[in-house]
Each structure stands twice: as structure tokens, then as C-alpha cells.
Design a protein around this motif. Sequence first.
Motif, short mmCIF file in Angstrom:
data_model
loop_
_atom_site.label_atom_id
_atom_site.label_comp_id
_atom_site.label_asym_id
_atom_site.label_seq_id
_atom_site.Cartn_x
_atom_site.Cartn_y
_atom_site.Cartn_z
N HIS A 126 105.41 40.24 86.20
CA HIS A 126 106.57 39.67 85.37
C HIS A 126 106.32 39.11 83.94
O HIS A 126 107.05 38.66 83.20
CB HIS A 126 106.99 38.31 86.01
N ASP A 127 105.33 40.04 83.23
CA ASP A 127 105.10 39.92 81.79
C ASP A 127 106.20 40.37 80.98
O ASP A 127 107.03 41.11 81.36
CB ASP A 127 103.67 40.85 81.30
N MET A 143 108.15 29.69 90.44
CA MET A 143 108.48 30.22 89.34
C MET A 143 107.22 30.76 88.76
O MET A 143 106.40 29.99 88.45
CB MET A 143 109.18 29.60 88.36
N PRO A 144 107.21 32.22 88.07
CA PRO A 144 106.01 32.64 87.40
C PRO A 144 106.12 32.00 86.05
O PRO A 144 107.14 31.51 85.30
CB PRO A 144 106.48 34.27 87.13
N PRO A 145 105.09 31.84 85.35
CA PRO A 145 105.07 31.30 83.91
C PRO A 145 105.41 32.47 82.93
O PRO A 145 105.09 33.41 83.34
CB PRO A 145 103.50 31.11 83.63
N PRO A 146 106.15 32.20 82.05
CA PRO A 146 106.81 33.14 80.98
C PRO A 146 105.70 33.44 79.93
O PRO A 146 105.11 32.63 79.31
CB PRO A 146 107.80 32.56 80.31
N ARG A 190 114.93 38.28 83.50
CA ARG A 190 115.76 37.67 84.70
C ARG A 190 115.09 36.79 85.52
O ARG A 190 115.80 36.01 86.18
CB ARG A 190 116.16 39.14 85.56
N PRO A 191 113.74 36.76 85.78
CA PRO A 191 113.32 35.87 86.63
C PRO A 191 113.55 34.33 86.47
O PRO A 191 113.65 33.42 87.11
CB PRO A 191 111.73 36.03 86.48
N TRP A 192 114.01 33.99 85.00
CA TRP A 192 114.24 32.57 84.56
C TRP A 192 115.88 32.51 84.40
O TRP A 192 115.91 31.41 83.86
CB TRP A 192 113.39 32.38 83.33
N ASN A 193 116.69 33.50 84.65
CA ASN A 193 117.95 33.25 84.38
C ASN A 193 118.69 31.88 84.77
O ASN A 193 119.27 31.39 84.27
CB ASN A 193 118.74 34.64 84.86
N ARG A 194 118.31 31.82 86.24
CA ARG A 194 118.80 30.57 86.93
C ARG A 194 117.98 29.24 86.56
O ARG A 194 118.70 28.20 86.28
CB ARG A 194 119.09 30.83 88.53
N LEU A 252 101.31 38.35 87.84
CA LEU A 252 101.62 39.16 89.12
C LEU A 252 102.63 38.68 89.93
O LEU A 252 102.38 37.45 90.54
CB LEU A 252 99.99 39.36 89.72
N ALA A 253 103.37 39.43 90.24
CA ALA A 253 104.56 39.02 91.01
C ALA A 253 104.28 38.53 92.45
O ALA A 253 104.83 37.72 93.10
CB ALA A 253 105.69 40.30 91.23
#
Length: 486
Positions: free
Chosen positions: A199-200, A185-188, A97-101, A174-175
Motif C-alpha cells: 500500500h505504499d 488500517m495501513p499507515p500512509p 483508495r485505502p484511506w478514502n473512507r 505490506l498489504a
Amino acid sequence: MGLKIPSPVSIAISFFLLLGVLFAGFQWLDQPISAGKWYFFRNPFGLTHSSDDLPARPAAEDCPGVCANTTTAPEVRPFPSGPSCPDYLRWIHEDLRPWNRSGITREMLEAGKKLANFRLAIVGGKAYVETYRKSFQTRDLFTIWGILQLLSWYPGRIPDLDLMFNGGDVPRVLAKHYRPNKGLMPPPVFHYCADDASHDIVFPDWSFWGWAEVNIKPWERLVKELRAGNGRRKWKDRERSAYWRGNPYVSGTREDLLKCNLSESHDWNARLYIQNWDEETRRGFKQSNLADQCTHRYKIYVEGAAWSVSRKYILACDSPTLSVKDRYYDFFSRSLLPGQHFWPISADNKCPSIKFAVDWGNSHPQKAQEIGKAGSSFILNDLRMENVYDYMFHALTEYAKLLRYKPTIPSAAKPVCSESMASTESGRVKEFMIESKVEGPRNAGPCALPPPDPAAIESLMRRKKESVKQVQRWEREARDRRNKGT
């Protein structure tokens, strides 16, 4: 006869011979070592609190079996979708979900390099690996092996992709360091577990293909042995207490659990055993056969440095699992329900909570057996190996849809394939690889992934909270009755 003094010539010859031996030795030490061989130099029994503190090793020394021929693309065998996937696969949407947009850019991916042990690219149905840091024991080796089996299970079906993988214990993304709603953005990064503060992207752990260092067999064989172990002693004939065996020195919560063991002053209905893996290895793993540990009416699950791979083995015993409130989840555990698949245990009040759970279960044997059977059925049926592969398939496919660049082979990556990887190994590593190697393409398509359903996720979380609160109320009522002497 007097002492013979060596001549200058013989001294010189000896000196140069010694130099030659030393040079050859240093040359041998400098030879590349495959990832599979590294486990002989790792300490699987050290009492460290995390395996994340291991030093980096050069990528050139960590190629897990180089493939000679990578030009032939795998044949694509289309099949219709199978039945609906098990419920736990719906969490794939939540993890991504964090990268959906925004999608995932190459810059986002490469920002995760500092958090990853290796990078894996799949291009044209072939796998390529670049290693940054060694993983503990053979985690990286068997994780890559599992992905290679997926490529053989569904040849040509895995889209081109590029990912980072963290092979350590704890989540690394870590969020608190990222704000997706503000463009930070967090790295995937893929990993074996996560928690509410990270966000792992959760992925099946290496032990499904075997854990060579502690002689835990590949999952398909182990499931058969666990089923057989369940049949050796009926639940009503098992010890009327809760059982746990493991290494307590990897976390504070495990060390705290030891206080609940039987003593002269207390019986908390818990029987706890320290597993000395160094000693167990010397004895040939005679006291660690998981199929022989279905001997008590209740089993205890408690986290280690993070999540523990032992969760699935403990749940599979037909005995209710008393699960100490955990922080971390793996890819399947978020769909387990307290009161249905396991019994929740307070993390701050472990001993009285365990005693109450055992007393309650012994007073309600039918309900206790239902909980044990439900947890065991989930593990032995819903967590079949084909479902594990389907989870991997859908997690990678959905992830690939988010990439905003065309994946290419990283310049420092090496091609890997099953044949070359297994051929460089020996002992249990090779045995487990051969045993867990898939036999050609599957004659069916993957299960049908359910669409995102935030309402269903929210409903499940509410049910979990209510179930835990119900058990807490029962514990309080029992404590109040005891204090009143009734």
C-alpha cells in the motif's frame, strides 16, 4: 653523541598535546553532518541486494540545510487549471483508495515511523523535515530538494500536510499485515514504487533532480541529450540485437538474465554488459553516458532489488524496450501498454523470449519502430518535468484532503529551503541542485486531474493482460513450428 632522553617535563607536555589533538579529532567527528555530505560515506557500488539495511543515524546529524527565516508566507498566485493531466495521474486515486473512507489520523501516520526514512511537514507553504534513518546515497536529499522545487513552482498552492517517506528500494507497507475493511488500517507512507502486495503511496524518485553518485544529470538536461542521442543513428542502422548494461548483482532476475548473453553455444540476440560503477567512477563516467547508448535496435529493462530508475532512460531510446515481466511499478509505468509502448518478455523463459522478440521485430521493422517511437514519445513528452511537478502537486493535494487532523510542525523537525540546502553542498551535488532549481513560480496552473474512474482502470488492466497473452501465443506458435522443423 649519546642518545638524548626526554625530560619528564617534555614528556608531560607531549602527552597533553596528544590529548588535545585527540579531543579535537573526536569533537570534529561528532559535528553534525548535513544529509548532502553523507553520500561521501556511503558505498554506492556495494553489491548488496537492497539499500534498506543501512543503520539509523541521529536526526540531528541529518538536517539537509537549515533555513534561517521561515516566517514569511509565500505569495499565492492563482491561475486557472491547465489542460487535462496525462493519463498516468489517474493512478493517484488508486494509491490513496485505502484511506478514502476512514481518512488519515495522526495515529495512522505515526504508525508509519518504523517504515520511513524521514517525515516531512508542509505548514504555511514551508517545509520541515525530521530524519529517522539515512537513505542510500543522496536519495533523501534530492527527494526533499524536489519537493522544495515544487513549493517554488506553485508557491502557496500546496496545502498543509504531514507525511512519512520511505527512501529504500522495496515497498514497506505490506498489504498482508492490514485489513482496511476490518478497521486494521495501513499507515500512509510515500515511496518510489509499490506492487500489488503493498500500500505504499507512489511518488517520483530522486533521480529527476539528478543522481550525483553515478553522474546521471537532472531530467530536463538529460531529456535534451537523449533526443540528440536518438538522432545519431537511425533505427535501421543500429545493431540488430538487444542491449542491456547495468549491475546484475542486485537481484536474482538480473543475474539470471546474464545467461542470455552471447556465448560459443548460443546467440539469444542479447548483448549484455556488466557495469562496474567503482571502475566507471575512476574513469570519469566515460562508458555510462545514457545518450550514447541508443546504438541497438532493442533495449532490455529488468528490475533490480525492486523497480529501477533506468526504466525511463531505456524507454527513451526510440528502440523497442524488451521489458522482463516486472513486479513493481513507479508513478508513471502503470499506464504503459505492452505491444504499444514496450514488448513483454517472459520472466521464467527470458532467453528464448528475447530471441523471439528480436527476430519478430527484425521481421516486422515498421511495427517494431512504432513500438520504439511510442515508448520514447511517452517518456520524452508525457514525462516532461512540468508533468512530474503536476503529479507531485496532485498527489500531495489529494493526500492532504484525507488528513483528519491539523498538521503542525513536528517538535524534532528542522526547517529546510533551497538556498540553505544548496549552499552546504559541493561538487556534482551542488551542480545538480543549481541546475534543477526552478526559476520562480510557474506562469500557469497545474493540469486538471481526472476524477476517479475504476472502470477505466479495469479496462486498462484487461487490455494489458490480453496484449501479453497475444505475445505468448506468438511465442508458442513459433516454438511449435521450430520443433516441427517447419
